[in-house]
Design a protein around this motif. Structure first.
Motif, PDB file in Angstrom:
ATOM      1  N   THR A 108      95.918  52.734  17.286  1.00  0.00           N
ATOM      2  CA  THR A 108      94.940  53.755  17.467  1.00  0.00           C
ATOM      3  C   THR A 108      94.038  53.634  16.227  1.00  0.00           C
ATOM      4  O   THR A 108      94.369  52.999  15.342  1.00  0.00           O
ATOM      5  N   SER A 109      93.137  54.463  16.450  1.00  0.00           N
ATOM      6  CA  SER A 109      92.174  54.573  15.212  1.00  0.00           C
ATOM      7  C   SER A 109      91.511  53.185  14.765  1.00  0.00           C
ATOM      8  O   SER A 109      91.414  52.958  13.642  1.00  0.00           O
ATOM      9  N   GLN A 110      91.032  52.380  15.833  1.00  0.00           N
ATOM     10  CA  GLN A 110      90.450  51.163  15.423  1.00  0.00           C
ATOM     11  C   GLN A 110      88.872  51.372  15.873  1.00  0.00           C
ATOM     12  O   GLN A 110      88.524  52.133  16.547  1.00  0.00           O
ATOM     13  N   SER A 111      88.110  50.548  15.105  1.00  0.00           N
ATOM     14  CA  SER A 111      86.591  50.434  15.359  1.00  0.00           C
ATOM     15  C   SER A 111      86.552  49.468  16.570  1.00  0.00           C
ATOM     16  O   SER A 111      85.511  49.534  17.070  1.00  0.00           O
ATOM     17  N   LEU A 112      87.146  48.597  16.935  1.00  0.00           N
ATOM     18  CA  LEU A 112      87.350  47.745  17.911  1.00  0.00           C
ATOM     19  C   LEU A 112      88.706  47.793  18.526  1.00  0.00           C
ATOM     20  O   LEU A 112      89.783  47.662  17.803  1.00  0.00           O
ATOM     21  N   MET A 113      88.813  47.310  19.929  1.00  0.00           N
ATOM     22  CA  MET A 113      89.836  47.408  20.624  1.00  0.00           C
ATOM     23  C   MET A 113      90.288  45.817  21.051  1.00  0.00           C
ATOM     24  O   MET A 113      89.406  44.986  21.280  1.00  0.00           O
ATOM     25  N   THR A 114      91.555  45.402  20.704  1.00  0.00           N
ATOM     26  CA  THR A 114      91.914  44.005  21.037  1.00  0.00           C
ATOM     27  C   THR A 114      92.379  43.609  22.477  1.00  0.00           C
ATOM     28  O   THR A 114      93.111  44.638  23.092  1.00  0.00           O
ATOM     29  N   ILE A 115      91.503  42.843  23.047  1.00  0.00           N
ATOM     30  CA  ILE A 115      91.834  42.634  24.488  1.00  0.00           C
ATOM     31  C   ILE A 115      92.428  41.531  24.738  1.00  0.00           C
ATOM     32  O   ILE A 115      92.912  41.392  26.011  1.00  0.00           O
ATOM     33  N   ALA A 116      92.806  40.528  23.888  1.00  0.00           N
ATOM     34  CA  ALA A 116      93.161  39.459  24.015  1.00  0.00           C
ATOM     35  C   ALA A 116      93.657  38.578  22.804  1.00  0.00           C
ATOM     36  O   ALA A 116      92.967  38.901  21.745  1.00  0.00           O
ATOM     37  N   THR A 117      94.780  38.088  22.663  1.00  0.00           N
ATOM     38  CA  THR A 117      95.048  37.084  21.413  1.00  0.00           C
ATOM     39  C   THR A 117      95.061  35.664  22.088  1.00  0.00           C
ATOM     40  O   THR A 117      95.597  35.377  23.308  1.00  0.00           O
ATOM     41  N   SER A 118      94.006  34.469  21.521  1.00  0.00           N
ATOM     42  CA  SER A 118      94.124  33.382  21.881  1.00  0.00           C
ATOM     43  C   SER A 118      95.235  32.468  21.744  1.00  0.00           C
ATOM     44  O   SER A 118      96.221  33.307  20.992  1.00  0.00           O
ATOM     45  N   VAL A 119      95.668  31.302  22.109  1.00  0.00           N
ATOM     46  CA  VAL A 119      96.510  30.545  22.012  1.00  0.00           C
ATOM     47  C   VAL A 119      96.291  29.238  21.315  1.00  0.00           C
ATOM     48  O   VAL A 119      95.183  28.762  21.230  1.00  0.00           O
TER      49      VAL A 119
END
Length: 200
Positions: A108-119
């Protein structure tokens, strides 16, 4: 006389027909923008000439994107002032499957949302890639907070699908969103096609 209904078995479906008029309410995708990455690019942005009150649903399709930095994240942010600021009111939650393990992450309280983590192996020095489908709901609505859902996948240089993620995110603001940014957590995009659609 114009017909508003067609009875069963009343037309020959093997025939050729010409239609006039406009079909509405059928969930038509309208392509608004295509951004193709072929060299190092820090961000993909969709500004207030594209994100308007015209559509209640926006869809972003990311195809075969690669990163300059192996193992980085893919981030998305909403702005209410055409990209000048990204408020620290973003939240996200997602389920992630990687290395034969399910994980759930919330922030929460982020300036950007994480939509994926690469591999490993989906960076610019290998043949793997990252793809996604993102839905953004009624961003111009000034009565409710903003929301989005996404499904993403990544595969490594061997072509093995090694990561998928289902998630959703919100922006704690009733102000109209008029700008969307997609950016790696570090480094640049190096390849990929980013398409923005409005849904009628």
């Amino acid at each position: 006389m114009a017909l508003s209904t067609i009875k069963p078995a009343s037309i020959d479906l093997s025939a050729t027909f010409a239609f006039t008029g406009t079909v509405t309410g059928a969930g038509t995708l309208v392509l608004l923008n295509t951004t193709t990455i072929s060299s190092a690019t820090a961000q993909v942005n969709f500004d207030n000439s594209l994100i308007t009150s015209t559509y209640k649903l926006y869809k972003i399709i990311i195809s075969q994107a690669t990163f300059a930095t192996d193992g980085t994240t893919a981030l998305m942010g909403f702005s209410t002032d055409n990209g000048s600021n990204f408020p620290a009111g973003h939240s996200h939650v997602y389920c992630n499957f990687y290395d034969d393990t399910f994980r759930m992450t919330r922030a929460t309280s982020q300036s950007l949302m994480t939509i994926a983590t690469s591999v490993d192996g989906d960076d610019s020095t290998a043949d793997g890639s990252f793809s996604a489908e993102i839905n953004i709901f009624d961003p111009a609505n000034t009565s409710v907070n903003k929301s989005a859902t996404w499904t993403t996948m990544a595969h490594d240089q061997s072509g093995v699908a090694v990561n998928f993620r289902n998630g959703n995110g919100t922006l704690d603001s009733t102000s109209a969103v008029n700008y969307i940014r997609l950016t790696p957590g570090s480094g640049n995009w190096t390849l990929g096609t980013f398409k923005l659609y409005g849904v009628l």
